[in-house]
Design a protein around this motif. Structure first.
Motif, PDB file in Angstrom:
ATOM      1  N   ALA A 189      13.538   0.724  -4.144  1.00  0.00           N
ATOM      2  CA  ALA A 189      12.281   0.177  -4.667  1.00  0.00           C
ATOM      3  C   ALA A 189      12.575  -0.672  -5.907  1.00  0.00           C
ATOM      4  CB  ALA A 189      11.319   1.308  -5.002  1.00  0.00           C
ATOM      5  N   ASP A 190      12.416  -1.979  -5.794  1.00  0.00           N
ATOM      6  CA  ASP A 190      12.777  -2.856  -6.907  1.00  0.00           C
ATOM      7  C   ASP A 190      11.782  -2.804  -8.062  1.00  0.00           C
ATOM      8  OD1 ASP A 190      10.661  -4.262  -5.787  1.00  0.00           O
ATOM      9  OD2 ASP A 190      11.876  -5.964  -5.141  1.00  0.00           O
ATOM     10  N   TYR A 191      10.638  -2.160  -7.861  1.00  0.00           N
ATOM     11  CA  TYR A 191       9.641  -2.028  -8.923  1.00  0.00           C
ATOM     12  C   TYR A 191       9.866  -0.765  -9.771  1.00  0.00           C
ATOM     13  CZ  TYR A 191       7.695   0.981  -5.284  1.00  0.00           C
ATOM     14  OH  TYR A 191       7.537   1.942  -4.312  1.00  0.00           O
TER      15      TYR A 191
ATOM     16  N   GLU B  81       4.069   7.978 -13.799  1.00  0.00           N
ATOM     17  CA  GLU B  81       5.416   8.075 -13.257  1.00  0.00           C
ATOM     18  C   GLU B  81       6.009   9.463 -13.421  1.00  0.00           C
ATOM     19  OE1 GLU B  81       8.360   6.303 -16.516  1.00  0.00           O
ATOM     20  OE2 GLU B  81       6.635   5.003 -16.165  1.00  0.00           O
TER      21      GLU B  81
ATOM     22  N   ASN C 263       5.040   1.027  -0.554  1.00  0.00           N
ATOM     23  CA  ASN C 263       5.493   0.606  -1.873  1.00  0.00           C
ATOM     24  C   ASN C 263       4.329   0.237  -2.788  1.00  0.00           C
ATOM     25  OD1 ASN C 263       8.340   0.906  -1.751  1.00  0.00           O
ATOM     26  ND2 ASN C 263       8.482  -0.903  -0.451  1.00  0.00           N
ATOM     27  N   ARG C 264       3.317  -0.394  -2.221  1.00  0.00           N
ATOM     28  CA  ARG C 264       2.144  -0.762  -3.023  1.00  0.00           C
ATOM     29  C   ARG C 264       1.460   0.489  -3.581  1.00  0.00           C
ATOM     30  NH1 ARG C 264       0.447  -4.649  -0.032  1.00  0.00           N
ATOM     31  NH2 ARG C 264      -0.588  -3.321   1.497  1.00  0.00           N
TER      32      ARG C 264
ATOM     33  N   ASP D 250       2.470   2.258 -12.052  1.00  0.00           N
ATOM     34  CA  ASP D 250       1.944   1.257 -12.979  1.00  0.00           C
ATOM     35  C   ASP D 250       0.743   1.770 -13.754  1.00  0.00           C
ATOM     36  OD1 ASP D 250       3.901  -0.491 -12.209  1.00  0.00           O
ATOM     37  OD2 ASP D 250       2.593  -1.823 -11.062  1.00  0.00           O
TER      38      ASP D 250
ATOM     39  N   GLN E 259       3.665   2.137  -6.260  1.00  0.00           N
ATOM     40  CA  GLN E 259       3.667   1.300  -7.458  1.00  0.00           C
ATOM     41  C   GLN E 259       2.365   1.437  -8.238  1.00  0.00           C
ATOM     42  OE1 GLN E 259       4.701  -2.800  -6.804  1.00  0.00           O
ATOM     43  NE2 GLN E 259       4.911  -3.216  -8.997  1.00  0.00           N
TER      44      GLN E 259
ATOM     45  N   THR F 120      12.466   1.553 -12.192  1.00  0.00           N
ATOM     46  CA  THR F 120      13.693   1.549 -12.982  1.00  0.00           C
ATOM     47  C   THR F 120      14.592   2.677 -12.502  1.00  0.00           C
ATOM     48  OG1 THR F 120      12.865   3.099 -14.652  1.00  0.00           O
ATOM     49  CG2 THR F 120      12.354   0.751 -14.971  1.00  0.00           C
TER      50      THR F 120
END
Length: 333
Positions: free
Chosen positions: A306-308, A280, A268-269, A276, A272, A310
């Motif tokens: 994945a909560d990070y 994307e 996930n890191r 970030d 992300q 949308t």
């Protein structure tokens, strides 16, 4: 958490609900997914067995002992991912891809990919490469040209030069990339992770340094119209991967292999960081799908949960980015 994610995706996170388990859903009820990294296997690996995804660590080994070919820690998890019964893998994958509404880029030799196409018409985008296995020779250029001009193949991959210790910019293979640029065929290149924690034991020609994403720069300078899919997102070289993406707008990444081979927090890191940093629209979903049929559902669940991300970013990763990269005649989903 990994076990919870797997339970959720099988129980309904993918908009299936209770009807999914009852077999009442049709693919039109489930948002479409494109998996850009599937292998045209029809059997399990010799000696393969159950697998716990997102295992916690890779273990050191002692050259004085009999060293296992895989470096993953042996863990207990519920449920484990199991290989298909003998002779059942392709049938199981057909059922999974229909249930999950997946279209897949399937890589392999001509006969193997054709077998997948015949088994699941309309769900396979065929891919093949000039590397006939991991360092086992080269497919003649004329044969490759025929496969892409009249044989129906759409993607050149998986290109496993890293397993030969070669840079993708090595001039000895440039003619193949020139062909891809000429024919406007995207290329999928293995870069980053490999060897399952035991490359020094199982694949001695493999070089981690040959997976540096910045090694693509000379290739891209020679072939400025080439579309490149960096397989495994160049893991773990995130800074170099971001540098390449910033400089080259024709480069996309897939998260295949990475998504289930490393601890979930690390996966996930890494994803992300890509999102970030502003990329994307160039992250594509992939599994590196092999012998475990439920691996595809499990891997989709990582993105879905994945909560990070949308909802729009999740759909882009699971479908829209790949549709754009592959130039599919489909509207955004």
């Amino acid at each position: 958490m990994a076990n919870l994610r797997f339970a959720l995706v099988c129980g309904g996170v993918l908009a299936c609900g209770a009807a999914c388990a009852a077999g009442q859903n049709t693919p039109s009820d489930v948002p479409p997914v494109i998996d850009v990294h599937v292998h045209a296997m029809d059997e399990s690996f010799p000696g393969g067995g159950p697998m716990c995804p997102n295992e916690a660590k890779f273990l050191a080994s002692d050259p004085k002992t009999k060293e296992a070919p895989f470096g993953w820690d042996v863990e207990n998890c519920t449920p484990k991912l199991y290989p298909s019964a003998k002779g059942e893998y392709l049938k199981d994958m057909k059922a999974e891809m229909e249930r999950l509404n997946v279209t897949a880029v399937v890589f392999g030799d001509e006969a193997g990919v054709k077998k997948w196409q015949d088994a699941m018409p309309g769900r396979v985008i065929p891919g093949t490469s000039f590397t006939a296995g991991m360092g086992t020779g080269r497919v003649p250029l004329d044969k490759l040209r025929q496969e892409f001009t009249s044989g129906g193949f759409k993607v050149m991959g998986e290109i496993g030069l890293q397993y030969e210790g070669l840079s993708p910019s090595d001039m000895s293979v440039d003619q193949y990339f020139a062909l891809a640029e000429e024919l406007d065929i995207p290329v999928a290149i293995h870069m980053g992770t490999g060897g399952s924690g035991r490359a020094n034991i199982t694949t001695p020609k493999f070089r981690g340094s040959a997976g540096n994403p910045l090694l693509l720069e000379d290739l891209l300078a020679r072939h400025p119209k080439l579309r490149v899919q960096v397989m495994h997102a160049g893991y773990p070289m995130i800074d170099n991967m971001l540098t390449l993406l910033q400089a080259n707008s024709h480069v996309y990444v897939d998260v295949a292999g990475l998504i289930w081979s490393y601890p979930l927090s690390e996966v996930n890191r890494y994803i992300q960081r890509l999102v970030d940093a502003g990329f994307e629209d160039r992250v594509m979903f992939g599994t590196d799908q092999m012998e475990w049929p439920k691996l595809m559902a499990y891997s989709i669940s990582i993105i879905q949960n994945a909560d990070y991300l949308t909802p729009e970013q999740k759909r882009d990763i699971l479908y829209n980015n790949a549709a754009r990269f592959l130039r599919l005649d489909q509207k955004a989903k």
